[in-house]
Design a protein around this motif. Sequence first.
Motif, PDB file in Angstrom:
ATOM      1  N   UNK A 188     -11.236 -30.549 -32.208  1.00  0.00           N
ATOM      2  CA  UNK A 188     -12.144 -31.410 -32.974  1.00  0.00           C
ATOM      3  C   UNK A 188     -12.162 -32.809 -32.393  1.00  0.00           C
ATOM      4  N   UNK A 189     -13.334 -33.461 -32.430  1.00  0.00           N
ATOM      5  CA  UNK A 189     -13.410 -34.885 -32.138  1.00  0.00           C
ATOM      6  C   UNK A 189     -12.963 -35.605 -33.408  1.00  0.00           C
ATOM      7  N   UNK A 202      -4.171 -27.228 -21.136  1.00  0.00           N
ATOM      8  CA  UNK A 202      -4.496 -27.591 -19.750  1.00  0.00           C
ATOM      9  C   UNK A 202      -5.935 -28.102 -19.638  1.00  0.00           C
ATOM     10  N   UNK A 203      -6.856 -27.479 -20.345  1.00  0.00           N
ATOM     11  CA  UNK A 203      -8.246 -27.945 -20.364  1.00  0.00           C
ATOM     12  C   UNK A 203      -8.309 -29.382 -20.863  1.00  0.00           C
ATOM     13  N   UNK A 204      -7.607 -29.660 -21.958  1.00  0.00           N
ATOM     14  CA  UNK A 204      -7.641 -31.006 -22.539  1.00  0.00           C
ATOM     15  C   UNK A 204      -7.036 -32.040 -21.596  1.00  0.00           C
ATOM     16  N   UNK A 205      -5.982 -31.672 -20.888  1.00  0.00           N
ATOM     17  CA  UNK A 205      -5.368 -32.588 -19.925  1.00  0.00           C
ATOM     18  C   UNK A 205      -6.315 -32.828 -18.750  1.00  0.00           C
ATOM     19  N   UNK A 206      -6.856 -31.769 -18.188  1.00  0.00           N
ATOM     20  CA  UNK A 206      -7.694 -31.876 -16.985  1.00  0.00           C
ATOM     21  C   UNK A 206      -9.029 -32.556 -17.252  1.00  0.00           C
ATOM     22  N   UNK A 207      -9.668 -32.189 -18.352  1.00  0.00           N
ATOM     23  CA  UNK A 207     -11.029 -32.655 -18.601  1.00  0.00           C
ATOM     24  C   UNK A 207     -11.096 -33.952 -19.400  1.00  0.00           C
ATOM     25  N   UNK A 208     -10.113 -34.189 -20.288  1.00  0.00           N
ATOM     26  CA  UNK A 208     -10.176 -35.365 -21.161  1.00  0.00           C
ATOM     27  C   UNK A 208      -9.015 -36.333 -20.955  1.00  0.00           C
ATOM     28  N   UNK A 209      -8.124 -36.013 -20.014  1.00  0.00           N
ATOM     29  CA  UNK A 209      -6.986 -36.890 -19.696  1.00  0.00           C
ATOM     30  C   UNK A 209      -6.203 -37.297 -20.942  1.00  0.00           C
ATOM     31  N   UNK A 210      -5.883 -36.308 -21.802  1.00  0.00           N
ATOM     32  CA  UNK A 210      -5.123 -36.609 -23.012  1.00  0.00           C
ATOM     33  C   UNK A 210      -3.730 -37.129 -22.649  1.00  0.00           C
ATOM     34  N   UNK A 211      -3.140 -37.884 -23.553  1.00  0.00           N
ATOM     35  CA  UNK A 211      -1.795 -38.405 -23.336  1.00  0.00           C
ATOM     36  C   UNK A 211      -0.799 -37.249 -23.402  1.00  0.00           C
ATOM     37  N   UNK A 212       0.176 -37.273 -22.502  1.00  0.00           N
ATOM     38  CA  UNK A 212       1.190 -36.214 -22.449  1.00  0.00           C
ATOM     39  C   UNK A 212       2.576 -36.838 -22.312  1.00  0.00           C
ATOM     40  N   UNK A 213       3.589 -36.060 -22.636  1.00  0.00           N
ATOM     41  CA  UNK A 213       4.978 -36.489 -22.483  1.00  0.00           C
ATOM     42  C   UNK A 213       5.462 -36.132 -21.080  1.00  0.00           C
ATOM     43  N   UNK A 214       6.484 -36.847 -20.601  1.00  0.00           N
ATOM     44  CA  UNK A 214       7.100 -36.506 -19.324  1.00  0.00           C
ATOM     45  C   UNK A 214       7.600 -35.065 -19.381  1.00  0.00           C
ATOM     46  N   UNK A 215       7.407 -34.330 -18.312  1.00  0.00           N
ATOM     47  CA  UNK A 215       7.884 -32.951 -18.231  1.00  0.00           C
ATOM     48  C   UNK A 215       6.974 -31.922 -18.889  1.00  0.00           C
ATOM     49  N   UNK A 216       5.811 -32.351 -19.333  1.00  0.00           N
ATOM     50  CA  UNK A 216       4.901 -31.438 -20.030  1.00  0.00           C
ATOM     51  C   UNK A 216       4.479 -30.272 -19.154  1.00  0.00           C
ATOM     52  N   UNK A 217       4.249 -30.532 -17.862  1.00  0.00           N
ATOM     53  CA  UNK A 217       3.762 -29.467 -16.974  1.00  0.00           C
ATOM     54  C   UNK A 217       4.727 -28.295 -16.905  1.00  0.00           C
ATOM     55  N   UNK A 218       6.016 -28.577 -16.810  1.00  0.00           N
ATOM     56  CA  UNK A 218       7.016 -27.511 -16.723  1.00  0.00           C
ATOM     57  C   UNK A 218       7.038 -26.690 -18.003  1.00  0.00           C
ATOM     58  N   UNK A 222      -3.735 -27.856 -41.210  1.00  0.00           N
ATOM     59  CA  UNK A 222      -3.347 -29.166 -40.720  1.00  0.00           C
ATOM     60  C   UNK A 222      -3.718 -29.282 -39.237  1.00  0.00           C
ATOM     61  N   UNK A 223      -4.237 -30.414 -38.868  1.00  0.00           N
ATOM     62  CA  UNK A 223      -4.631 -30.643 -37.484  1.00  0.00           C
ATOM     63  C   UNK A 223      -3.590 -31.478 -36.749  1.00  0.00           C
ATOM     64  N   UNK A 224      -3.449 -31.193 -35.457  1.00  0.00           N
ATOM     65  CA  UNK A 224      -2.510 -31.911 -34.607  1.00  0.00           C
ATOM     66  C   UNK A 224      -3.282 -33.014 -33.892  1.00  0.00           C
ATOM     67  N   UNK A 225      -2.903 -34.298 -34.098  1.00  0.00           N
ATOM     68  CA  UNK A 225      -3.633 -35.383 -33.425  1.00  0.00           C
ATOM     69  C   UNK A 225      -3.341 -35.407 -31.929  1.00  0.00           C
ATOM     70  N   UNK A 226      -4.387 -35.718 -31.147  1.00  0.00           N
ATOM     71  CA  UNK A 226      -4.266 -35.823 -29.694  1.00  0.00           C
ATOM     72  C   UNK A 226      -4.832 -37.173 -29.290  1.00  0.00           C
ATOM     73  N   UNK A 227      -4.076 -37.878 -28.447  1.00  0.00           N
ATOM     74  CA  UNK A 227      -4.471 -39.237 -28.053  1.00  0.00           C
ATOM     75  C   UNK A 227      -4.914 -39.287 -26.597  1.00  0.00           C
ATOM     76  N   UNK A 228      -5.813 -40.226 -26.353  1.00  0.00           N
ATOM     77  CA  UNK A 228      -6.240 -40.572 -24.998  1.00  0.00           C
ATOM     78  C   UNK A 228      -6.060 -42.081 -24.879  1.00  0.00           C
ATOM     79  N   UNK A 272      -8.378 -33.720 -32.295  1.00  0.00           N
ATOM     80  CA  UNK A 272      -7.446 -33.007 -33.151  1.00  0.00           C
ATOM     81  C   UNK A 272      -7.459 -31.547 -32.741  1.00  0.00           C
ATOM     82  N   UNK A 273      -6.290 -30.927 -32.821  1.00  0.00           N
ATOM     83  CA  UNK A 273      -6.140 -29.519 -32.456  1.00  0.00           C
ATOM     84  C   UNK A 273      -5.720 -28.749 -33.700  1.00  0.00           C
TER      85      UNK A 273
END
Length: 191
Positions: free
Chosen positions: A40-41, A121-137, A1-7, A14-15
């Motif tokens: 995956x794209x 972190x790669x996906x956040x930095x390079x593709x600006x994926x959507x994240x939840x508040x507090x994700x960095x911690x 099963x793949x985990x969807x990732x949004x931008x 998908x992860x």
Amino acid sequence: MRIPIKIDGEKCLNLHVQHFCCWDGPNMYLAADRADVHVFFEGVQDPLLRYEYLRHSKNPPGAHLQVHAHRDEMAYLLRLAEKKKGRPAAMMRKGKLPRLSEMHLPVGGHRLRPALEDVLLLLVREFAIDVEDGWEAVVDRHLRKWRILQLKSAVRDAHESAAETLREMGYTVESPEGMEPQRVESRLYWP
């Protein structure tokens, strides 16, 4: 099963994350036998990136990255390698062109390999994926945990070197009675 990732709210990536575990050599600690983190794209079968770990592998390197892309310069180098005895030549003998996606790029060996959090972190930095508040911690906390866990594994592989470093720092470290010497062929030294 793949985990969807949004931008920007749109599902773009998908992860795929999969881990298989086993007991370590002395049956004291749970160890990764195989780990896959594939990006995956959306709507495309072939992954963009594949971070993989294979516990018993030296060739290809146990921890490696495979990039599914095309680059003319890399294709040229792979064609030049056909004349030698490397992997591209073996593939050509089988009638198959070498591909960049089949190269296993080493990423730190068995003990210092990337964690799932590194990929996030790669996906956040390079593709600006959507994240939840507090994700960095959360990512930081888990990444620190992972790195300490891997450090402890490396110390078990190279306990004499670890003791020597601690002594250089001023610690008093005594080897216990009956301690086996540091193994020359531990996973710390595998590619």
